[in-house]
Design an enzyme around this catalytic site. Sequence first.
Site, PDB file in Angstrom:
ATOM      1  N   ARG A   2       0.847  -1.196   0.000  1.00  0.00           N
ATOM      2  CA  ARG A   2       0.000   0.000   0.000  1.00  0.00           C
ATOM      3  C   ARG A   2       0.884   1.249   0.000  1.00  0.00           C
ATOM      4  O   ARG A   2       0.596   2.238  -0.650  1.00  0.00           O
ATOM      5  CB  ARG A   2      -0.948   0.018   1.212  1.00  0.00           C
ATOM      6  CG  ARG A   2      -1.753   1.299   1.272  1.00  0.00           C
ATOM      7  CD  ARG A   2      -2.920   1.362   2.254  1.00  0.00           C
ATOM      8  NE  ARG A   2      -2.929   0.398   3.314  1.00  0.00           N
ATOM      9  CZ  ARG A   2      -2.203   0.478   4.432  1.00  0.00           C
ATOM     10  NH1 ARG A   2      -1.379   1.490   4.645  1.00  0.00           N
ATOM     11  NH2 ARG A   2      -2.276  -0.468   5.346  1.00  0.00           N
ATOM     12  N   LYS A  27      -8.147   7.150 -18.959  1.00  0.00           N
ATOM     13  CA  LYS A  27      -8.465   7.657 -20.291  1.00  0.00           C
ATOM     14  C   LYS A  27      -7.239   7.568 -21.216  1.00  0.00           C
ATOM     15  O   LYS A  27      -6.812   6.487 -21.527  1.00  0.00           O
ATOM     16  CB  LYS A  27      -9.029   9.075 -20.174  1.00  0.00           C
ATOM     17  CG  LYS A  27     -10.043   9.249 -19.007  1.00  0.00           C
ATOM     18  CD  LYS A  27     -11.318   8.467 -19.201  1.00  0.00           C
ATOM     19  CE  LYS A  27     -12.198   8.375 -17.958  1.00  0.00           C
ATOM     20  NZ  LYS A  27     -12.604   9.619 -17.355  1.00  0.00           N
TER      21      LYS A  27
END
Length: 381
Positions: free
Chosen positions: A46, A195
């Site tokens: 993490r 994107k």
Amino acid sequence: MKFGTKAIHAGVEPDPSTGAIMTPIYQTSTYVQRSPGDHKGYEYSRTHNPTRTALQNNLAALENGKHGLCFSSGLGAIDAIIKMLNPGDEVISTNDLYGGSYRIFTKVFERYGIKFHFVNMDDPASISNYINENTKLIWAETPTNPMMNIIDIEAIAEVAKKHQILFAVDNTFATPFLQNPLDLGADIVMHSVTKYLGGHSDVVMGAIIVNDDELADKLAFIQNACGATPGPQDCFLVLRGIKTLHIRMERHCQNGKTIAAFLKNHPKVDKVYWPGFENHPNYHIAKKQMRDFGGMISFTLKGNKIEDARKVLENLHYFALAESLGGVESLCGHPASMTHASIPKEEREKVGLVDSLIRLSVGIEDAEDLKEDLKKALEMI
Ligand SMILES: *Cc1c(COP(=O)(O)O)cnc(C)c1O
């Protein structure tokens, strides 16, 4: 190093243990320590993971920034930025905004006592009217979605600097290939990596790039403390995607120009929104701060009938009807019923988002085929 070389080489090195030229997918949650606290810079995934580190450094280089941080989605990145603020703080945001950003601002963070002002940033000087001692952040997105308005990053950065307010730019639509907000005076660049950066519609991810060390520390603390981090497999996919970002973007821009011109001359098309047209209201700003004009286009139909828009969208084949943008394949969408359906009709229409508005994410297929696809679909009305 120039952009294309950075896309391929920045942040990545052959694996020291094997010479593997591609950054391995370090599919591990933890790292062995020789003695308590004696480790090789990695303790728990993490906090740090070598595949993520390579991607973060690559993204920082592409945005001419010092520090990159990756998140499990674009909204995860936005969440981390707003979590630097405290109850009572105020944010001035563009009013023409990605729907999900508007939602997290108003439906999540307003509940925690953060106040948002949504303003038209066409006139950067008007922002000053909303500034008070509680204003801590200015948030801009340019080009905007789906109306393709262009906001003057340099002019807003000046206002932000004058009042010592942080200035963040969502650079998802432009990508670092077309525009580098940090060079124009912004403090924070945010991306939906989902994107153009990923570019292949196979990953959901977000990123933040900054220059300031203290800001980077604050964001890294939140990244680790709140935990919206991406896995190593996704980081690998994005590293792979970015290697072709510059050539994909060149083609997106080239195809965008061809399709925008085609639509402009089509008898059934009313308005075409694309910042590369000289009569676009913010053309001069686009020209100043972007290297080219991209492959995102919106257009409306003569007569403005929703049924006509539906007919066109149903009859497009290479342009797939789907949410999202920025992949190699062309996509089309209907903002009034899809991405912006939650905004009341009168509000939508005030900014030009009418019922017949169609948004295209022009992919990197052959432009002739894309034109033919649009031509046939427009013949159906
Ligand atoms: C998609 C998008 C986001 C949100 O990113 P996710 O990766 O979907 O969480 C934010 N801003 C813009 C401009 C986007 O297009």
